[in-house]
Design a protein around this motif. Structure first.
Motif, mmCIF file in Angstrom:
data_model
loop_
_atom_site.group_PDB
_atom_site.id
_atom_site.type_symbol
_atom_site.label_atom_id
_atom_site.label_comp_id
_atom_site.label_asym_id
_atom_site.label_seq_id
_atom_site.Cartn_x
_atom_site.Cartn_y
_atom_site.Cartn_z
ATOM 1 N N GLU A 220 0.914 -1.190 -0.079
ATOM 2 C CA GLU A 220 0.031 0.003 0.090
ATOM 3 C C GLU A 220 1.069 1.197 0.190
ATOM 4 O O GLU A 220 1.716 1.354 0.987
ATOM 5 C CB GLU A 220 -0.912 0.167 1.185
ATOM 6 C CG GLU A 220 -1.887 1.086 1.252
ATOM 7 C CD GLU A 220 -3.048 0.917 2.270
ATOM 8 O OE1 GLU A 220 -3.809 1.891 2.416
ATOM 9 O OE2 GLU A 220 -2.927 0.020 3.169
ATOM 10 N N SER A 235 -1.977 4.063 -3.945
ATOM 11 C CA SER A 235 -3.007 3.081 -3.667
ATOM 12 C C SER A 235 -4.708 3.446 -3.508
ATOM 13 O O SER A 235 -5.166 3.043 -3.840
ATOM 14 C CB SER A 235 -2.616 2.075 -2.391
ATOM 15 O OG SER A 235 -1.463 1.463 -2.405
ATOM 16 N N GLY A 239 -5.498 0.975 -6.096
ATOM 17 C CA GLY A 239 -5.187 -0.215 -5.274
ATOM 18 C C GLY A 239 -3.802 -0.673 -4.936
ATOM 19 O O GLY A 239 -3.036 0.232 -5.024
ATOM 20 N N HIS A 240 -3.824 -1.791 -4.366
ATOM 21 C CA HIS A 240 -2.351 -2.072 -3.830
ATOM 22 C C HIS A 240 -1.725 -2.535 -5.118
ATOM 23 O O HIS A 240 -2.143 -2.665 -6.199
ATOM 24 C CB HIS A 240 -2.368 -3.212 -2.931
ATOM 25 C CG HIS A 240 -3.171 -3.129 -1.779
ATOM 26 N ND1 HIS A 240 -4.614 -2.905 -1.573
ATOM 27 C CD2 HIS A 240 -2.443 -2.999 -0.369
ATOM 28 C CE1 HIS A 240 -4.586 -2.718 -0.385
ATOM 29 N NE2 HIS A 240 -3.752 -2.810 0.517
#
Length: 384
Positions: A220, A235, A239-240
């Motif tokens: 993250e 993130s 997102g991750h």
């Protein structure tokens, strides 16, 4: 008193004569002194030096000729290569904002400085100009025909003939930076020479969705140090991130997840212990930044991550799309886009790291080449 006989007196005179008789060595010295010839003294005649003087004059003339020819041989006419070139003043050292455009056979010089339009008749011109280092720049706005440009080393000389003719010299002090003979500085959108290049056609500019397996882990990330205008690595937008531990060696262009050197954290405890940056220099190479451009072993790194950018924009694009009201310090911003960094040798088992947005993160410019052992994973993309 003893009477001397005739024999005694004769013997006494003989002894007295022997006392004053010179030795063989004394006789030889006397002979040399009396009979050795004196060396002949030559008389000086000016005519005897004429051949030597003539030879010296000839050699001197030849030397001067060679010096002039060598000097001229270093000058090259580069007028054709400047067709379409645009020079924009970057320094704020004078009350001008010159733009020089070279098109075909004509050279146009414009002064885009608008300050004079806001000056009322009550403004003290001398006081106004006092803040500028260069009060009277040499160039005069206008359109000039039949110009030529000659290059000698890092010096470019613009020559315009005719009644409005002039010459103006510019010295290159960066890949896209020039300084006029009056001190006014300019930047160009293209390079003044054609250096050897290193390209990277493999590394994608944008991250894509990446698969996950037993060799990957998720990250993250919230910093915009890698932002190319799309919050690429952040993130909260995409997102991750997916990082892979399945790598035998790192390659140029790869974004890596690594342990930030303790020296940086000691200076700024707010810096995360784990960080993200891009591999730019490999073991055994030399990395240098000149005029905001990365060079590897003297070759230009011609990639999207090879020059100074702000959210993916280079200098020209940035100033075209950014309102002047949003630019707090134009001179400092241009200095960023044209920054320099001395050559750095990348030792064995280390790599040179740069973030994509140089002004927003920490990288090898701060802590030097990073040991490869500090890298935990290579960023392969974003998670689904």
């Amino acid at each position: 008193m003893k009477r001397l006989s005739d024999e005694d007196m004769e013997q006494g005179f003989e002894n007295l004569k022997n006392a004053f008789q010179p030795t063989p060595v004394q006789k030889e010295k006397a002979r040399r002194l009396l009979f050795q010839q004196q060396p002949f003294k030559r008389k000086f005649h000016m005519k005897s030096l004429l051949p030597s003087i003539v030879s010296l004059i000839v050699l001197f003339s030849v030397g001067i000729g060679l010096y002039i020819n060598i000097g001229e041989s270093g000058t090259t006419n580069v007028t054709t290569s400047w067709d379409g070139m645009l020079l924009e003043q970057t320094s704020q050292t004078s009350p001008t904002r010159y733009v020089l455009s070279f098109n075909g056979t004509s050279l146009t010089i414009e002064d885009n400085f608008l300050g004079s339009s806001f000056m009322s008749g009550k403004v003290d011109k001398e006081a106004y100009l006092r803040s500028y280092k260069i009060k009277e720049p040499l160039l005069t706005p206008g359109t000039y025909e039949n110009y030529t440009i000659e290059q000698n080393g890092d010096t470019f000389t613009i020559k315009v003939n005719g009644t409005q003719g002039f010459t103006y010299s510019l010295e290159k002090f960066g890949p896209r930076r020039l300084r006029g003979e009056d001190g006014v500085e300019f930047s160009t959108r293209t390079y003044l020479d054609n250096p050897e290049v290193i390209t990277d056609d493999i590394t994608p500019e944008r991250l894509e969705i990446a698969p996950q397996n037993e060799h990957t882990f998720l990250i993250e990330w919230g910093s915009d140090s890698m932002d190319r205008g799309n919050h690429d690595f952040e993130s909260h937008e995409h997102g991750h991130l997916v990082a892979s531990t399945d790598f035998n060696e790192v390659k140029r262009g790869q974004a890596v997840y690594y342990h930030m050197p303790s020296s940086v954290i000691a200076k700024n405890p707010a810096v995360p212990e784990m960080y993200i940056g891009r591999v730019v220099g490999l073991p055994g190479e030399t990395v240098e930044i000149k005029g905001g451009q990365v060079f590897i072993d003297g070759k230009m790194l011609d990639t999207f991550y090879g020059k100074a950018t702000t959210r993916g924009f280079g200098e020209e694009e940035y100033f075209e799309v950014t309102p002047s009201s949003a630019i707090a310090d134009e001179q400092a911003t241009r200095a960023y886009f044209n920054m320099d960094m001395p050559a750095e040798n990348v030792e064995v088992n280390t790599v040179f790291i740069l973030v994509d947005q140089w002004w927003r993160g920490y990288d090898s410019r701060e802590y030097g080449p990073l040991p490869i052992g500090e890298i935990e994973g290579v960023i392969t993309g974003t998670a689904e």
